[in-house]
Design an enzyme around this catalytic site. Sequence first.
Site, PDB file in Angstrom:
ATOM      1  N   GLN A  18       0.814  -1.215   0.000  1.00 15.10           N
ATOM      2  CA  GLN A  18       0.000   0.000   0.000  1.00 15.10           C
ATOM      3  C   GLN A  18       0.851   1.270   0.000  1.00 15.10           C
ATOM      4  OE1 GLN A  18      -2.570  -0.385   3.428  1.00 15.10           O
ATOM      5  NE2 GLN A  18      -3.515  -2.262   2.672  1.00 15.10           N
ATOM      6  N   HIS A  45      -1.073   0.066   5.737  1.00 14.53           N
ATOM      7  CA  HIS A  45      -1.608   1.005   6.738  1.00 14.53           C
ATOM      8  C   HIS A  45      -0.722   2.238   6.915  1.00 14.53           C
ATOM      9  CE1 HIS A  45      -4.246  -2.296   8.812  1.00 14.53           C
ATOM     10  NE2 HIS A  45      -4.352  -2.292   7.489  1.00 14.53           N
ATOM     11  N   GLU A  84     -14.868   3.226  10.041  1.00 15.04           N
ATOM     12  CA  GLU A  84     -15.402   4.280  10.895  1.00 15.04           C
ATOM     13  C   GLU A  84     -15.287   5.663  10.263  1.00 15.04           C
ATOM     14  OE1 GLU A  84     -14.185   2.342  15.246  1.00 15.04           O
ATOM     15  OE2 GLU A  84     -13.448   4.332  14.679  1.00 15.04           O
ATOM     16  N   TYR A 105      -9.813   7.208  19.993  1.00 15.83           N
ATOM     17  CA  TYR A 105     -10.871   6.591  19.191  1.00 15.83           C
ATOM     18  C   TYR A 105     -10.856   5.065  19.247  1.00 15.83           C
ATOM     19  CZ  TYR A 105     -12.131  11.217  18.208  1.00 15.83           C
ATOM     20  OH  TYR A 105     -12.567  12.497  18.404  1.00 15.83           O
ATOM     21  N   TYR A 124      -9.637 -10.655  10.583  1.00 19.89           N
ATOM     22  CA  TYR A 124      -9.820 -11.380   9.323  1.00 19.89           C
ATOM     23  C   TYR A 124     -10.012 -12.871   9.552  1.00 19.89           C
ATOM     24  CZ  TYR A 124      -8.272  -6.950   7.410  1.00 19.89           C
ATOM     25  OH  TYR A 124      -8.161  -5.612   7.107  1.00 19.89           O
TER      26      TYR A 124
END
Length: 379
Positions: A90, A157, A250, A260, A271
């Site tokens: 990513q 991430h 979210e 949070y 997963y």
Amino acid sequence: MYCANWLRASALLAGLLLAVPARADVPVTTSDAWVGTTVARGLAHPWGLAFLPDGRMLVTERPGRLRIVTTSGVVSPPVTGVPDVYAAGQGGLLDVALDPIFADNRLVYLSYAEAGRTGQAGTAVARGRLVENDGKAWLEGLQVIFRQLPKVDGSVHFGSRLVFAGDGTLFVTLGERYQRDKAQDLGTHLGKVVRIWPDGRIPADNPFAGRKDALPEIWSYGHRNPQGAALRPGTGALWTVEHGARGGDEINIPRAGGNYGWPVITYGRDYTGLRIGEGTAKAGMLQPVYYWDPSIAPSGMAFYTGTRYPGWRGSLFVGALKDMMLVRLTLSGDRIVAEERLLRDGKRRIRDVRQGPDGWLYLLTDEDAGEILRLQPKR
């Protein structure tokens, strides 16, 4: 004063948000009245888009290229002078933003995955002055203004949206790099939203400034992988959208110093199907404004302020990667009261959503041969 007001609001809202369910039962509808019209094509996994004052677009490609795209869809050669990126998984060249006074200083900000030791990487932010001459474009005086600490193994991430606040500070969203427990560790930047000045200095009114047990750039924490962020028109509050695991995507309104919850509380499962953390609520941890279960894999976020789409002013738009659609959310105050799913038949991974200066919505598709789309009514 700015931060103190946010902290007071956070304290008042914490109890409220813990007491109110994160997602009420809202109507979810699907519309096939819209189409994504191709503006430009042939972009390699485009990730971020910013509009220049003349309507042209700056677009990042994850492998490490920055392009200028004309209003007619002509894609420039790569802009030179961009930082070297860790282009794996990513990671790569990610978001792009213009300085609030770009017309005067021509500064462009880029977030990207930066390599460290062998196999390690972290999110970084750099800025440089955009120069154009004789058909060529480059970034001059590139300066790294922020580095996520620590760099860790893995290629997922990175988070990475850039949003300038009304006071001139810069918000940067940061994924936890799949180091889950570090999202609760104030001694790291993993799983955080940070707030800095455009030159990288730390605002004195940041919620953890001056604390020895916390990094002073941190604005909020307990995030997983926030890949969408935008300021709410009228309030100036930062809103973010982040990936859950198997469910639990979210939407949050990150308050100064707010926790949070990830990975202690979440509306998703791992997963493997196993439970993550302690449940969906815990004292001292803020609830999301909205969540999806199952996951839609959200990325990119924009509030609509134009007039091209009757009845849509004030709506919040979120792109979806896994579910390959654009989501329109209707708000009442800070609550989401309806969801409409668009472009379901397009089968395109929507990476970013931006409102153009012409009032149309523009989308990036995250594909090997990605496109810039303009959302328009079907004829």
